[in-house]
Design a protein around this motif. Structure first.
Motif: not given
Length: 375
Positions: A206-209, A221-224, A250-252, A257-259
């Protein structure tokens, strides 16, 4: 028997060190005229390997049906130099076929000391995440956009081989060698699909929510853990949610990764588990504890059941994926509704560890065997 060796530069799309030292890896594939040695023959074994810093591809080809045993022995002698066999569905076909050949010729199994790495098995858990109906070789190649010069499939080559045995036409030989060559060379770009497998093994970070109450959406927003070769887009539905409630998206792409998770505004119910201690008040459409209900006229109350033991709450709610809710308390539309909701108020500022757990649950649901469609 014909032995053919060429140098080549593979498309290294994955860190081979994750499988083992490159010099100890042997990529291989076989060609046969059928599925079982008792009713068919083995006519070609090909392999790719690194030797003194150079990648090479060697093929042993049976010029006649009597060469089958010879190419087996040649391959076994050569393979003894390596530690690990790499293949695509070799555990399902190639290796059992060779083992049956050994029994047929009363030959020792020459690959017992080698570890088997089946790319098919490594990629198979990603099928739902990738949105593929199967993990067959052609499906994987199409997903990656790989193109082959070889116009034949394995079944068509049986007739080509039989014709070659009669005509000795070099063009037919080249077609047979080319198919096997491309199968082997294709394993290297195909290994890029292991990045998806790595993502399944290591959840996104997790980066931001942040919640947009105007559009009623939670944006994550997250880092894979790996850089994906092909962007994918998946959706997660929420069964039992109010009618018309949208799916999460979910877009990877690359290592990001953006949800986008919809928020629900309306009224839901908070169900109490110990319903035997409650009474239901039909006029108020709510349940109250028996200690309170004793002050209510008996005609206006009745014993609560599991489906009537609730209080109602209006607000903005976050849907929770999977069977085990991350946030509490839990609200539902009805008692048996599969999707649980939690009040959005306060979640945005909650412990980041809980938001990380929510992200992991969402990602797991997107990769699960449920019917989560690609968009």
């Amino acid at each position: 028997m014909i032995t053919n060796t060429i140098n080549f530069s593979p498309e290294l799309s994955y860190n081979l060190e994750k499988l083992g030292p490159a010099e100890q890896l042997l990529f291989f594939d076989i060609e046969t005229t059928g599925f079982t040695p008792s009713s068919s023959s083995l006519y070609l074994i090909g392999c790719a390997f690194m030797e003194q810093g150079t990648w090479k591809l060697t093929q042993w080809f049976a010029e006649s049906l009597s060469d089958e045993c010879e190419i087996l022995r040649a391959f076994f002698r050569f393979a003894s130099r390596f530690r690990c066999l790499v293949h695509f569905n070799g555990d399902g076909f190639d290796l059992p076929y060779l083992q049956n050949c050994c029994r047929q010729y009363q030959m020792d199994w020459g690959l017992s000391a080698l570890e088997s790495v089946d790319l098919y098995k490594l990629v198979r858990p990603c099928r739902q995440l990738l949105g593929l109906s199967s993990i067959r070789l052609k499906a994987c190649e199409a997903f990656l956009g790989l193109r082959r010069k070889d116009p034949f499939n394995g079944g068509q080559l049986i007739a080509v081989y039989e014709e070659y045995l009669q005509s000795r036409d070099f063009r037919l030989l080249r077609a047979l060698l080319l198919h096997n060559e491309e199968d082997i060379k294709g394993m290297f770009p195909l290994m890029s699909m292991l990045h998806y497998a790595d993502c399944l093994c290591s959840p996104p970070k997790l980066l931001t929510a942040s919640g947009d109450t105007g559009s009623r959406t939670l944006l994550i927003s997250a880092e894979l853990s790996a850089c994906l070769p092909v962007p994918i887009r998946r959706t997660v539905d929420f069964p039992g949610a109010p009618q018309g409630f949208p799916e999460a998206v979910l877009a990877l792409e690359g290592s990001s990764l953006h949800c986008s998770v919809p928020l629900y505004e309306g009224e839901l119910k908070l169900f109490y588990p110990n319903y035997k201690e409650y009474y239901y008040l039909p006029e108020e459409d709510m349940a109250v504890h028996q200690s309170v209900a004793e002050f209510v006229d008996k005609s206006r109350r009745k014993k609560a059941s599991a489906s009537t033991c609730y209080t109602r709450r209006a607000g903005i709610f976050l849907p929770q994926p999977g069977k085990e809710p991350v946030f509490s308390p839990v609200f539902r539309q009805e008692h048996r509704s599969k999707t649980a909701f939690s009040l959005w108020e306060g979640i945005e500022k909650t412990d980041s560890a809980l938001l990380q757990s929510y992200l992991e649950a969402l990602f797991t649901e997107a990769a699960s065997p449920r019917k989560n469609a690609a968009r």
